[in-house]
Write a protein that holds these residues in place. Structure first.
Motif, PDB file in Angstrom:
ATOM      1  N   UNK A  61     -29.671 -19.479  -0.105  1.00  0.00           N
ATOM      2  CA  UNK A  61     -28.395 -20.078  -0.492  1.00  0.00           C
ATOM      3  C   UNK A  61     -27.344 -18.984  -0.480  1.00  0.00           C
ATOM      4  N   UNK A  62     -26.243 -19.261   0.157  1.00  0.00           N
ATOM      5  CA  UNK A  62     -25.201 -18.254   0.326  1.00  0.00           C
ATOM      6  C   UNK A  62     -23.861 -18.818  -0.132  1.00  0.00           C
ATOM      7  N   UNK A  63     -22.864 -17.962  -0.098  1.00  0.00           N
ATOM      8  CA  UNK A  63     -21.514 -18.379  -0.453  1.00  0.00           C
ATOM      9  C   UNK A  63     -20.583 -18.163   0.718  1.00  0.00           C
ATOM     10  N   UNK A  64     -19.478 -18.883   0.720  1.00  0.00           N
ATOM     11  CA  UNK A  64     -18.504 -18.799   1.809  1.00  0.00           C
ATOM     12  C   UNK A  64     -17.410 -17.803   1.447  1.00  0.00           C
ATOM     13  N   UNK A  65     -17.026 -17.025   2.444  1.00  0.00           N
ATOM     14  CA  UNK A  65     -15.981 -16.030   2.244  1.00  0.00           C
ATOM     15  C   UNK A  65     -14.639 -16.615   2.624  1.00  0.00           C
ATOM     16  N   UNK A  66     -13.637 -16.379   1.790  1.00  0.00           N
ATOM     17  CA  UNK A  66     -12.290 -16.876   2.058  1.00  0.00           C
ATOM     18  C   UNK A  66     -11.383 -15.704   2.367  1.00  0.00           C
ATOM     19  N   UNK A  67     -10.511 -15.926   3.319  1.00  0.00           N
ATOM     20  CA  UNK A  67      -9.553 -14.880   3.678  1.00  0.00           C
ATOM     21  C   UNK A  67      -8.180 -15.496   3.813  1.00  0.00           C
ATOM     22  N   UNK A  68      -7.181 -14.849   3.295  1.00  0.00           N
ATOM     23  CA  UNK A  68      -5.847 -15.372   3.453  1.00  0.00           C
ATOM     24  C   UNK A  68      -4.858 -14.225   3.534  1.00  0.00           C
ATOM     25  N   UNK A 123     -14.969 -10.724  17.417  1.00  0.00           N
ATOM     26  CA  UNK A 123     -14.592 -12.051  16.932  1.00  0.00           C
ATOM     27  C   UNK A 123     -14.759 -13.143  17.980  1.00  0.00           C
ATOM     28  N   UNK A 124     -14.241 -12.909  19.181  1.00  0.00           N
ATOM     29  CA  UNK A 124     -14.307 -13.943  20.214  1.00  0.00           C
ATOM     30  C   UNK A 124     -15.721 -14.253  20.644  1.00  0.00           C
ATOM     31  N   UNK A 125     -16.551 -13.209  20.754  1.00  0.00           N
ATOM     32  CA  UNK A 125     -17.945 -13.422  21.150  1.00  0.00           C
ATOM     33  C   UNK A 125     -18.695 -14.210  20.090  1.00  0.00           C
ATOM     34  N   UNK A 126     -18.440 -13.902  18.828  1.00  0.00           N
ATOM     35  CA  UNK A 126     -19.101 -14.640  17.753  1.00  0.00           C
ATOM     36  C   UNK A 126     -18.602 -16.081  17.690  1.00  0.00           C
ATOM     37  N   UNK A 146     -19.159 -21.676  17.975  1.00  0.00           N
ATOM     38  CA  UNK A 146     -18.340 -22.845  18.325  1.00  0.00           C
ATOM     39  C   UNK A 146     -17.768 -22.630  19.721  1.00  0.00           C
ATOM     40  N   UNK A 147     -18.542 -22.945  20.722  1.00  0.00           N
ATOM     41  CA  UNK A 147     -18.131 -22.697  22.097  1.00  0.00           C
ATOM     42  C   UNK A 147     -17.000 -23.621  22.550  1.00  0.00           C
ATOM     43  N   UNK A 148     -16.671 -24.626  21.741  1.00  0.00           N
ATOM     44  CA  UNK A 148     -15.605 -25.560  22.109  1.00  0.00           C
ATOM     45  C   UNK A 148     -14.231 -25.107  21.624  1.00  0.00           C
ATOM     46  N   UNK A 149     -14.172 -24.076  20.814  1.00  0.00           N
ATOM     47  CA  UNK A 149     -12.874 -23.619  20.310  1.00  0.00           C
ATOM     48  C   UNK A 149     -12.035 -23.077  21.461  1.00  0.00           C
ATOM     49  N   UNK A 177     -13.470 -18.745  13.661  1.00  0.00           N
ATOM     50  CA  UNK A 177     -14.770 -18.117  13.417  1.00  0.00           C
ATOM     51  C   UNK A 177     -15.217 -18.362  11.989  1.00  0.00           C
ATOM     52  N   UNK A 178     -14.323 -18.186  11.034  1.00  0.00           N
ATOM     53  CA  UNK A 178     -14.669 -18.460   9.636  1.00  0.00           C
ATOM     54  C   UNK A 178     -15.144 -19.890   9.446  1.00  0.00           C
ATOM     55  N   UNK A 179     -14.458 -20.810  10.081  1.00  0.00           N
ATOM     56  CA  UNK A 179     -14.803 -22.226   9.933  1.00  0.00           C
ATOM     57  C   UNK A 179     -16.157 -22.558  10.550  1.00  0.00           C
ATOM     58  N   UNK A 180     -16.531 -21.791  11.574  1.00  0.00           N
ATOM     59  CA  UNK A 180     -17.735 -22.126  12.329  1.00  0.00           C
ATOM     60  C   UNK A 180     -18.997 -21.437  11.826  1.00  0.00           C
ATOM     61  N   UNK A 181     -18.861 -20.484  10.909  1.00  0.00           N
ATOM     62  CA  UNK A 181     -20.024 -19.717  10.488  1.00  0.00           C
ATOM     63  C   UNK A 181     -21.066 -20.594   9.788  1.00  0.00           C
TER      64      UNK A 181
END
Length: 296
Positions: free
Chosen positions: A3-10, A90-93, A98-101, A113-117
């Motif tokens: 179980x993990x947590x999500x990182x937020x960046x702003x 970033x782009x490779x990840x 999410x290859x559709x982005x 990338x954050x949304x797709x992790x």
């Protein structure tokens, strides 16, 4: 599954604030232990030593586990918990998760990338350093007067191309698709593959090839001398250096050192270090020198 947590960046004004869950597992000495993973490439190994050294400066016991293979291999090692962090781009990840982005700008790529992790993974701040695909033209050829990629798309004609590596980096097919005029399909008219950056530069300078597709950091320090076209419409997606982390595995002090790397590491720095490593320098020693120069 853990179980993990999500990182937020702003963004707040010009400052980037990062929030991450703390809580590291302690080793026998009571100090946190972190494993930074690296793939087989020079870039990956250099970045692993840079991030490991930065975290070490926060008082954390760190080891580097190198030679983990390609991207799929070291991401699996991260997923299994065998490593704590792996540096990547970033782009490779984003393409991995999410290859559709369709994002190409640095911040947009980072947001997607954050949304797709997957659950359990987070990223630190992305660095100034990038390994973005770029296009250079021969200073003596018919395309020498061009200044932007948009110009190139309109006027490239049947230009002979050059790429470097086995397999080539960047992928010629992807470059061809992104540079093809609308409605014309993708592809290179004529491709020459060179073993190393110096051979490619010599071919471009002599007019043997009229255009060279390369990546800005991986190409090494010779990239600084190329006649590179401005990517005026962000044809190629951003590829900024970024640490991919098992969420909750680093404390606040360690996270802070990642942000220092993000603000200090430039494309020119990374290209120079890659050139030195390819010349026989030890990746750990090269990274240690850069860290010392930046008080890490």
């Amino acid at each position: 599954m853990s179980v993990f947590a999500t990182r937020l960046r702003w963004l707040a004004g010009a400052s980037v604030l990062v929030m991450a869950l703390a809580g590291c597992s302690a080793g026998p000495s009571g100090r946190s232990e972190v494993i930074v993973g690296a793939g087989n490439g020079v870039e990956s190994q250099l970045l692993a030593h840079i991030y490991a050294g930065a975290i070490r400066s926060a008082g954390v016991t760190v080891d580097v586990e190198s030679g983990l293979g390609g991207r799929a291999d070291y991401l699996e090692a991260l997923d299994r918990g065998e490593v704590t962090l792996v540096p990547d781009f970033t782009g490779a990840l984003l393409n991995q998760f999410d290859s559709q982005s369709g994002a190409t700008e640095a911040e947009d790529v980072f947001v997607d990338l954050n949304r797709s992790l997957p659950e359990g993974l987070s990223v630190g701040d992305y660095a100034l350093a990038e390994d973005r695909t770029a296009l250079a033209v021969s200073p003596t050829g018919p395309l020498a007067e061009l200044s932007t990629i948009s110009d190139f798309v309109d006027k490239r004609g049947t230009a002979k191309w050059g790429v470097v590596g086995d397999p080539p980096k960047p992928d010629p097919l992807e470059v061809g698709m992104r540079l093809a005029p609308p409605g014309t399909g993708a592809g290179f008219e004529d491709i020459a593959v060179y073993a190393n950056a110096q051979d490619a530069v010599d071919a471009l300078d002599s007019g043997e090839v009229e255009a060279l597709a390369f990546t800005t950091a991986s190409f090494g320090p010779l990239a600084a001398d190329l006649t590179t076209l401005e990517d005026d419409e962000s044809v190629f997606p951003a590829q900024n250096v970024v640490p991919l982390i098992r969420a909750g595995s680093l404390d606040d002090a360690a996270i802070a050192t990642l942000s220092v790397v993000a603000g200090e590491l430039t494309t020119a720095d990374l290209a120079d270090m890659i050139g030195e490593a390819r010349g026989g320098g030890d990746s750990g020693d090269i990274a240690a020198r850069w860290l010392g120069e930046h008080n890490l």
